[in-house]
Design a protein around this motif. Sequence first.
Motif, PDB file in Angstrom:
ATOM      1  N   TYR A 127      12.404   9.876  25.819  1.00 56.54           N
ATOM      2  CA  TYR A 127      11.115  10.025  25.142  1.00 56.54           C
ATOM      3  C   TYR A 127       9.932  10.187  26.096  1.00 56.54           C
ATOM      4  O   TYR A 127       8.805  10.378  25.655  1.00 56.54           O
ATOM      5  CB  TYR A 127      10.882   8.845  24.201  1.00 56.54           C
ATOM      6  CG  TYR A 127      11.920   8.797  23.103  1.00 56.54           C
ATOM      7  CD1 TYR A 127      11.829   9.661  22.011  1.00 56.54           C
ATOM      8  CD2 TYR A 127      12.998   7.926  23.174  1.00 56.54           C
ATOM      9  CE1 TYR A 127      12.790   9.651  21.014  1.00 56.54           C
ATOM     10  CE2 TYR A 127      13.971   7.905  22.175  1.00 56.54           C
ATOM     11  CZ  TYR A 127      13.862   8.766  21.104  1.00 56.54           C
ATOM     12  OH  TYR A 127      14.817   8.759  20.114  1.00 56.54           O
ATOM     13  N   GLY A 128      10.165  10.091  27.385  1.00 55.17           N
ATOM     14  CA  GLY A 128       9.110  10.373  28.350  1.00 55.17           C
ATOM     15  C   GLY A 128       8.086   9.273  28.516  1.00 55.17           C
ATOM     16  O   GLY A 128       7.107   9.452  29.249  1.00 55.17           O
ATOM     17  N   ARG A 129       8.268   8.153  27.842  1.00 54.83           N
ATOM     18  CA  ARG A 129       7.354   7.028  27.985  1.00 54.83           C
ATOM     19  C   ARG A 129       8.054   5.753  27.515  1.00 54.83           C
ATOM     20  O   ARG A 129       9.118   5.814  26.889  1.00 54.83           O
ATOM     21  CB  ARG A 129       6.061   7.260  27.197  1.00 54.83           C
ATOM     22  CG  ARG A 129       6.257   7.531  25.713  1.00 54.83           C
ATOM     23  CD  ARG A 129       4.944   7.902  25.053  1.00 54.83           C
ATOM     24  NE  ARG A 129       5.093   8.050  23.604  1.00 54.83           N
ATOM     25  CZ  ARG A 129       4.096   8.314  22.779  1.00 54.83           C
ATOM     26  NH1 ARG A 129       2.858   8.465  23.263  1.00 54.83           N
ATOM     27  NH2 ARG A 129       4.300   8.440  21.475  1.00 54.83           N
ATOM     28  N   PHE A 130       7.450   4.624  27.831  1.00 57.98           N
ATOM     29  CA  PHE A 130       8.044   3.337  27.498  1.00 57.98           C
ATOM     30  C   PHE A 130       6.924   2.385  27.105  1.00 57.98           C
ATOM     31  O   PHE A 130       6.025   2.130  27.919  1.00 57.98           O
ATOM     32  CB  PHE A 130       8.816   2.795  28.720  1.00 57.98           C
ATOM     33  CG  PHE A 130       9.573   1.525  28.448  1.00 57.98           C
ATOM     34  CD1 PHE A 130      10.812   1.557  27.842  1.00 57.98           C
ATOM     35  CD2 PHE A 130       9.040   0.290  28.805  1.00 57.98           C
ATOM     36  CE1 PHE A 130      11.515   0.385  27.603  1.00 57.98           C
ATOM     37  CE2 PHE A 130       9.729  -0.877  28.569  1.00 57.98           C
ATOM     38  CZ  PHE A 130      10.969  -0.833  27.969  1.00 57.98           C
ATOM     39  N   PRO A 131       6.934   1.867  25.857  1.00 55.14           N
ATOM     40  CA  PRO A 131       7.849   2.135  24.746  1.00 55.14           C
ATOM     41  C   PRO A 131       7.798   3.598  24.280  1.00 55.14           C
ATOM     42  O   PRO A 131       6.812   4.303  24.501  1.00 55.14           O
ATOM     43  CB  PRO A 131       7.342   1.193  23.640  1.00 55.14           C
ATOM     44  CG  PRO A 131       6.543   0.139  24.327  1.00 55.14           C
ATOM     45  CD  PRO A 131       5.934   0.817  25.507  1.00 55.14           C
ATOM     46  N   ALA A 132       8.859   3.995  23.555  1.00 52.80           N
ATOM     47  CA  ALA A 132       8.957   5.376  23.107  1.00 52.80           C
ATOM     48  C   ALA A 132       7.875   5.727  22.106  1.00 52.80           C
ATOM     49  O   ALA A 132       7.365   6.852  22.094  1.00 52.80           O
ATOM     50  CB  ALA A 132      10.337   5.610  22.485  1.00 52.80           C
ATOM     51  N   SER A 133       7.494   4.775  21.257  1.00 55.03           N
ATOM     52  CA  SER A 133       6.602   5.078  20.145  1.00 55.03           C
ATOM     53  C   SER A 133       5.133   5.121  20.520  1.00 55.03           C
ATOM     54  O   SER A 133       4.319   5.660  19.767  1.00 55.03           O
ATOM     55  CB  SER A 133       6.795   4.040  19.029  1.00 55.03           C
ATOM     56  OG  SER A 133       6.616   2.728  19.539  1.00 55.03           O
ATOM     57  N   SER A 134       4.764   4.562  21.667  1.00 58.18           N
ATOM     58  CA  SER A 134       3.332   4.492  21.991  1.00 58.18           C
ATOM     59  C   SER A 134       3.016   4.649  23.462  1.00 58.18           C
ATOM     60  O   SER A 134       1.868   4.917  23.816  1.00 58.18           O
ATOM     61  CB  SER A 134       2.767   3.140  21.532  1.00 58.18           C
ATOM     62  OG  SER A 134       3.363   2.071  22.264  1.00 58.18           O
ATOM     63  N   GLY A 135       3.979   4.464  24.343  1.00 60.20           N
ATOM     64  CA  GLY A 135       3.671   4.297  25.743  1.00 60.20           C
ATOM     65  C   GLY A 135       3.277   2.857  26.022  1.00 60.20           C
ATOM     66  O   GLY A 135       3.340   1.986  25.140  1.00 60.20           O
ATOM     67  N   PRO A 136       2.823   2.550  27.240  1.00 62.44           N
ATOM     68  CA  PRO A 136       2.627   1.146  27.642  1.00 62.44           C
ATOM     69  C   PRO A 136       1.518   0.412  26.898  1.00 62.44           C
ATOM     70  O   PRO A 136       1.534  -0.817  26.846  1.00 62.44           O
ATOM     71  CB  PRO A 136       2.278   1.259  29.133  1.00 62.44           C
ATOM     72  CG  PRO A 136       2.719   2.611  29.561  1.00 62.44           C
ATOM     73  CD  PRO A 136       2.621   3.479  28.357  1.00 62.44           C
ATOM     74  N   PHE A 137       0.542   1.128  26.344  1.00 63.14           N
ATOM     75  CA  PHE A 137      -0.641   0.462  25.808  1.00 63.14           C
ATOM     76  C   PHE A 137      -0.828   0.755  24.327  1.00 63.14           C
ATOM     77  O   PHE A 137      -0.475   1.833  23.839  1.00 63.14           O
ATOM     78  CB  PHE A 137      -1.900   0.912  26.569  1.00 63.14           C
ATOM     79  CG  PHE A 137      -1.897   0.524  28.011  1.00 63.14           C
ATOM     80  CD1 PHE A 137      -2.304  -0.741  28.413  1.00 63.14           C
ATOM     81  CD2 PHE A 137      -1.463   1.414  28.983  1.00 63.14           C
ATOM     82  CE1 PHE A 137      -2.284  -1.105  29.741  1.00 63.14           C
ATOM     83  CE2 PHE A 137      -1.443   1.061  30.325  1.00 63.14           C
ATOM     84  CZ  PHE A 137      -1.854  -0.208  30.708  1.00 63.14           C
ATOM     85  N   THR A 138      -1.418  -0.214  23.648  1.00 65.14           N
ATOM     86  CA  THR A 138      -1.803  -0.005  22.263  1.00 65.14           C
ATOM     87  C   THR A 138      -3.087  -0.769  21.977  1.00 65.14           C
ATOM     88  O   THR A 138      -3.325  -1.830  22.561  1.00 65.14           O
ATOM     89  CB  THR A 138      -0.693  -0.455  21.298  1.00 65.14           C
ATOM     90  OG1 THR A 138      -1.050  -0.114  19.952  1.00 65.14           O
ATOM     91  CG2 THR A 138      -0.460  -1.950  21.368  1.00 65.14           C
ATOM     92  N   ASN A 139      -3.922  -0.199  21.131  1.00 65.95           N
ATOM     93  CA  ASN A 139      -5.100  -0.922  20.647  1.00 65.95           C
ATOM     94  C   ASN A 139      -5.328  -0.531  19.199  1.00 65.95           C
ATOM     95  O   ASN A 139      -4.938   0.551  18.757  1.00 65.95           O
ATOM     96  CB  ASN A 139      -6.344  -0.628  21.499  1.00 65.95           C
ATOM     97  CG  ASN A 139      -6.783   0.810  21.439  1.00 65.95           C
ATOM     98  OD1 ASN A 139      -6.099   1.704  21.940  1.00 65.95           O
ATOM     99  ND2 ASN A 139      -7.940   1.054  20.837  1.00 65.95           N
ATOM    100  N   LEU A 140      -5.941  -1.429  18.451  1.00 64.03           N
ATOM    101  CA  LEU A 140      -6.063  -1.219  17.015  1.00 64.03           C
ATOM    102  C   LEU A 140      -7.485  -1.422  16.510  1.00 64.03           C
ATOM    103  O   LEU A 140      -8.011  -0.589  15.769  1.00 64.03           O
ATOM    104  CB  LEU A 140      -5.113  -2.169  16.272  1.00 64.03           C
ATOM    105  CG  LEU A 140      -5.042  -2.024  14.757  1.00 64.03           C
ATOM    106  CD1 LEU A 140      -4.478  -0.656  14.382  1.00 64.03           C
ATOM    107  CD2 LEU A 140      -4.180  -3.136  14.157  1.00 64.03           C
TER     108      LEU A 140
END
Length: 453
Positions: free
Chosen positions: A406-419
């Motif tokens: 998937y080219g990134r880790f995690p697959a669904s978002s990459g390393p960062f998330t903000n909401l």
Amino acid sequence: MPDVPNEISAFPLFEALLDRRSRRFGAGFRLNGGPLAFESRRAPAPLSLAEEATLAFAANGVNGYALSELPFDTGAATQAGGGHIMVHFVGRTVASGDAMHLATVFVVNDEGAWMLRRPQDFPRDQVPALVDLARASRYVELYERTRVRIADRRVDVPRDLPYIAPFNKWSANLPGATYFVPIAELTVLYINVLLSFLDEEWRFFFVDDHNGYQPAGIASFGRSRGGHLEDDPRQGCVATVTLMESWIREFGAIEVGGIVQNLGLAAAAMGVGGFPHFAGYPGAWPAALGFRMLDIPFSRTIGAPSASDPPSDPPSDPLSVPTPIGLERDGHALIKPFCPPYYRDMEAAVLAFIDYKYAQGRGTFRDGGAATAWTDGHAVQSRIPAYSDKAIAATIAYCTYVYERYGRFPASSGPFTNLVAFQAHHLDPDFYARFYRPGALADTHRRHDAVWH
């Protein structure tokens, strides 16, 4: 001497809970449509350093050591193990699973933008002094020790859809306001949880629901092939990559939610306005704050191309997904996820994380135990078992599969998330007097200037 009025430190929790609600209209604001249309006649009034520092402590303050009352042993003899799920032994004002402190808080105001360092970003021998400052309510000094400037102006995302909702555009991140943006780093949680889930005690097995429910790189570790992981779905230990990553993101969101709740309670106690709101358009705030970004082909993020195709710059796929991958300033990594490009590959990243916990003399589990709540930290640490070779090998295989496909880790978002973000500001009481019944503003709001200024 404390940096805040005495009544703030003694403010009743349940009074803050009763008064906690969004109050969006600040001094200098203009609501330019609908039945509540109103233009403030007051000038924007930035928060004082003491007010901002008090809110920063509520969101991010180091407040002591995690107690970690866990069975630090293998499960064979005690039938209760898994204590090595902990990552750090320092706590802060917001709950964090296994004291990981995933979320970094960023503060934006008229003068610039700052990153607030997390507990693990300080040398451990500095923690007692930080706790002493907090208990003395010396929030300004604590704030100045904690924050790292990353911009010399107010930063913002594009003020149009899809980056900002129309109903927030009139009030969010305006002059005079202080804007708090929590961003969670997920790789540390992901790898840490995998090292437990894929050991001989938990025996979880993962399949990729975006790839025909094939094993997620760990087929050879399944019990049906002589391995230690329970790959028979009837045993209840088989899960999907999507489920696993939803758990990881939700843990990050819970921590961000705790930060926002603390900010709301502190704002109620202080008598300032504020409101949480959606600010999570993927990659927008990290890019505005200067994160290192990587454009990953969209087809890659859904696992369409061959696993051997690396992300390209510019991407061969015309549709790409901007993905934040780290934060750097002056040649130093301020936030460094456990994944490429900061490590050669996911094997190196997993081994670096294990070293972070277990390196003799400097890992959080092998540093001598002085920076813990235990009376004999060394004795406790010495009995915390290391990860098994099987758990490490399975974790490396899983992480390598996800990143390469998937080219990134995690697959669904990459390393960062903000909401969500939280804005704090001085209120304009004229707006509430014009449109609202008595009680819309609490006594703390009516007395704010007398108490703080």
